[in-house]
Scaffold this motif. Structure first.
Motif, PDB file in Angstrom:
ATOM      1  N   GLY A 174       0.748  -1.242  -0.020  1.00  0.00           N
ATOM      2  CA  GLY A 174      -0.006  -0.130  -0.157  1.00  0.00           C
ATOM      3  C   GLY A 174       0.675   1.321   0.193  1.00  0.00           C
ATOM      4  O   GLY A 174       0.389   2.244   0.497  1.00  0.00           O
ATOM      5  N   LEU A 175       1.969   1.154  -0.646  1.00  0.00           N
ATOM      6  CA  LEU A 175       2.789   2.229  -0.590  1.00  0.00           C
ATOM      7  C   LEU A 175       3.289   2.608  -1.842  1.00  0.00           C
ATOM      8  O   LEU A 175       3.119   2.004  -2.744  1.00  0.00           O
ATOM      9  CB  LEU A 175       4.299   2.129   0.293  1.00  0.00           C
ATOM     10  CG  LEU A 175       3.846   1.717   1.790  1.00  0.00           C
ATOM     11  CD1 LEU A 175       5.231   1.092   2.335  1.00  0.00           C
ATOM     12  CD2 LEU A 175       3.575   2.774   2.524  1.00  0.00           C
ATOM     13  N   THR A 176       4.069   3.942  -2.088  1.00  0.00           N
ATOM     14  CA  THR A 176       4.612   4.214  -3.609  1.00  0.00           C
ATOM     15  C   THR A 176       6.102   4.153  -3.457  1.00  0.00           C
ATOM     16  O   THR A 176       6.531   4.646  -2.274  1.00  0.00           O
ATOM     17  CB  THR A 176       4.008   5.518  -3.964  1.00  0.00           C
ATOM     18  OG1 THR A 176       4.490   6.504  -2.936  1.00  0.00           O
ATOM     19  CG2 THR A 176       2.336   5.572  -4.177  1.00  0.00           C
ATOM     20  N   LEU A 177       6.779   3.929  -4.726  1.00  0.00           N
ATOM     21  CA  LEU A 177       7.966   4.019  -4.558  1.00  0.00           C
ATOM     22  C   LEU A 177       8.536   5.297  -4.511  1.00  0.00           C
ATOM     23  O   LEU A 177       8.318   6.084  -5.562  1.00  0.00           O
ATOM     24  CB  LEU A 177       8.547   3.019  -5.709  1.00  0.00           C
ATOM     25  CG  LEU A 177      10.228   2.609  -5.676  1.00  0.00           C
ATOM     26  CD1 LEU A 177      10.049   1.569  -4.505  1.00  0.00           C
ATOM     27  CD2 LEU A 177      10.497   1.910  -6.821  1.00  0.00           C
ATOM     28  N   GLY A 178       9.689   5.449  -3.873  1.00  0.00           N
ATOM     29  CA  GLY A 178      10.351   6.709  -3.673  1.00  0.00           C
ATOM     30  C   GLY A 178      11.776   6.442  -4.678  1.00  0.00           C
ATOM     31  O   GLY A 178      12.072   5.712  -5.393  1.00  0.00           O
ATOM     32  N   SER A 179      12.731   7.527  -4.305  1.00  0.00           N
ATOM     33  CA  SER A 179      13.807   7.480  -4.888  1.00  0.00           C
ATOM     34  C   SER A 179      14.831   6.239  -4.270  1.00  0.00           C
ATOM     35  O   SER A 179      14.706   5.905  -3.128  1.00  0.00           O
ATOM     36  CB  SER A 179      14.759   8.802  -4.819  1.00  0.00           C
ATOM     37  OG  SER A 179      14.795   9.001  -3.455  1.00  0.00           O
ATOM     38  N   ALA A 180      16.148   6.067  -5.298  1.00  0.00           N
ATOM     39  CA  ALA A 180      16.823   5.143  -4.849  1.00  0.00           C
ATOM     40  C   ALA A 180      17.738   5.626  -3.555  1.00  0.00           C
ATOM     41  O   ALA A 180      18.139   6.783  -3.845  1.00  0.00           O
ATOM     42  CB  ALA A 180      17.722   4.741  -5.678  1.00  0.00           C
ATOM     43  N   MET A 223      10.208   4.082   0.326  1.00  0.00           N
ATOM     44  CA  MET A 223       8.744   3.688   0.190  1.00  0.00           C
ATOM     45  C   MET A 223       7.986   4.872   0.837  1.00  0.00           C
ATOM     46  O   MET A 223       8.173   4.991   2.087  1.00  0.00           O
ATOM     47  CB  MET A 223       8.567   2.348   0.603  1.00  0.00           C
ATOM     48  CG  MET A 223       9.220   1.399  -0.159  1.00  0.00           C
ATOM     49  SD  MET A 223       8.222  -0.321   0.243  1.00  0.00           S
ATOM     50  CE  MET A 223       8.631  -0.734   1.793  1.00  0.00           C
ATOM     51  N   ASN A 224       7.074   5.558   0.381  1.00  0.00           N
ATOM     52  CA  ASN A 224       6.387   6.542   0.677  1.00  0.00           C
ATOM     53  C   ASN A 224       4.922   6.079   1.029  1.00  0.00           C
ATOM     54  O   ASN A 224       4.361   5.277   0.101  1.00  0.00           O
ATOM     55  CB  ASN A 224       6.417   7.893   0.050  1.00  0.00           C
ATOM     56  CG  ASN A 224       7.832   8.208  -0.276  1.00  0.00           C
ATOM     57  OD1 ASN A 224       8.556   8.293   0.734  1.00  0.00           O
ATOM     58  ND2 ASN A 224       8.340   8.509  -1.483  1.00  0.00           N
ATOM     59  N   SER A 225       4.043   6.751   1.847  1.00  0.00           N
ATOM     60  CA  SER A 225       2.633   6.636   1.908  1.00  0.00           C
ATOM     61  C   SER A 225       2.115   7.353   0.866  1.00  0.00           C
ATOM     62  O   SER A 225       2.586   8.558   0.300  1.00  0.00           O
ATOM     63  CB  SER A 225       2.091   6.896   3.132  1.00  0.00           C
ATOM     64  OG  SER A 225       2.661   6.232   4.341  1.00  0.00           O
ATOM     65  N   HIS A 226       0.735   7.213   0.488  1.00  0.00           N
ATOM     66  CA  HIS A 226       0.027   7.765  -0.502  1.00  0.00           C
ATOM     67  C   HIS A 226      -0.416   9.327   0.093  1.00  0.00           C
ATOM     68  O   HIS A 226      -0.618   9.191   1.305  1.00  0.00           O
ATOM     69  CB  HIS A 226      -1.256   6.665  -0.936  1.00  0.00           C
ATOM     70  CG  HIS A 226      -1.049   5.702  -1.532  1.00  0.00           C
ATOM     71  ND1 HIS A 226      -0.677   5.505  -2.974  1.00  0.00           N
ATOM     72  CD2 HIS A 226      -1.260   4.394  -1.326  1.00  0.00           C
ATOM     73  CE1 HIS A 226      -0.506   4.293  -3.309  1.00  0.00           C
ATOM     74  NE2 HIS A 226      -0.831   3.468  -2.343  1.00  0.00           N
TER      75      HIS A 226
END
Length: 226
Positions: A174-180, A223-226
């Motif tokens: 339930g998360l979105t992918l952020g930067s490396a 990993m970020n929350s929506h």
């Protein structure tokens, strides 16, 4: 307020701020990719050797054979920077003296390394080597001249592979992918294709196979929350 007290307060405030910072959610994944390429160059290593009671006699024979072979290679278009015939070894031969007191003969040898950028010359060079007295032929190393460029492409594909896996894992949570956050290069294997070099008859079908150029990475993504 003295200096020591000010320092303590600043440290305390910094500690509170760090304690209130939410923990960073990350995921670490690996990615790999393989580029396949046909060899377009070959490195041949061979040896010419002679034995004699005198070192000078054996060396003269070896040098004559090496010179004849080098001349034949130059006629085929092999340049001086593609040819190394300098390494020389001299060692006693105790074959006829089991007690190893005095050598009865001496073994003199030169190593010859030939780099060919034209694989069509491969069979001809082997035949010349056999005709001109090459004593030993080591495994041939078939190489890919553009291996660095191919590895860079494989490295990009390996990162893309890792990112795809990370996106799936982030979505599943339930998360979105952020930067490396961290990237570690783990693998680089443009290994040469090794084959036994052998003289081949004219017109024989020759297959040089192919080599795998592999890249592997380990990447830590945020990993970020929506």
């Amino acid at each position: 307020m003295n200096a020591k007290l000010v320092t303590l307060l600043v440290c305390s405030l910094s500690f509170v701020a760090l304690a209130d910072t939410p923990a960073l959610k990350t995921v670490t994944v690996s990615g790999s990719a393989v580029m396949q390429a046909k060899p377009d160059a070959v490195r041949l290593t061979m040896q010419i050797q002679q034995t004699s009671e005198k070192v000078s006699d054996a060396k003269q024979k070896v040098d004559e054979q090496v010179a004849a072979f080098s001349q034949a290679l130059r006629k085929l278009g092999v340049k001086d920077d593609q040819l190394n015939n300098a390494p020389l070894r001299i060692q006693p031969d105790y074959q006829h003296d089991p007690e190893r007191k005095l050598p009865q003969r001496y073994l003199v040898s030169r190593d010859i390394t030939v780099s060919l950028n034209d694989l069509s010359l491969y069979g001809t060079v082997l035949q010349q080597a056999a005709d001109l007295g090459v004593t030993q032929m080591n495994q041939a190393e078939f190489l890919v001249s553009q291996s660095d460029q191919l590895y860079q492409k494989a490295l990009q594909q390996a990162f893309a592979h890792a990112k795809t896996k990370a996106e799936l894992l982030a979505k599943a949570n339930g998360l979105t992918l952020g930067s490396a956050q961290k990237i570690n290069e783990q693998g680089y294997a443009p290994a040469p294709v090794m084959k036994m070099a052998r003289a081949m008859a004219d017109g024989a079908e020759v297959s040089f196979g192919q080599t795998d150029i592999r890249a592997e990475v380990s990447v830590e993504f945020e990993m970020n929350s929506h």
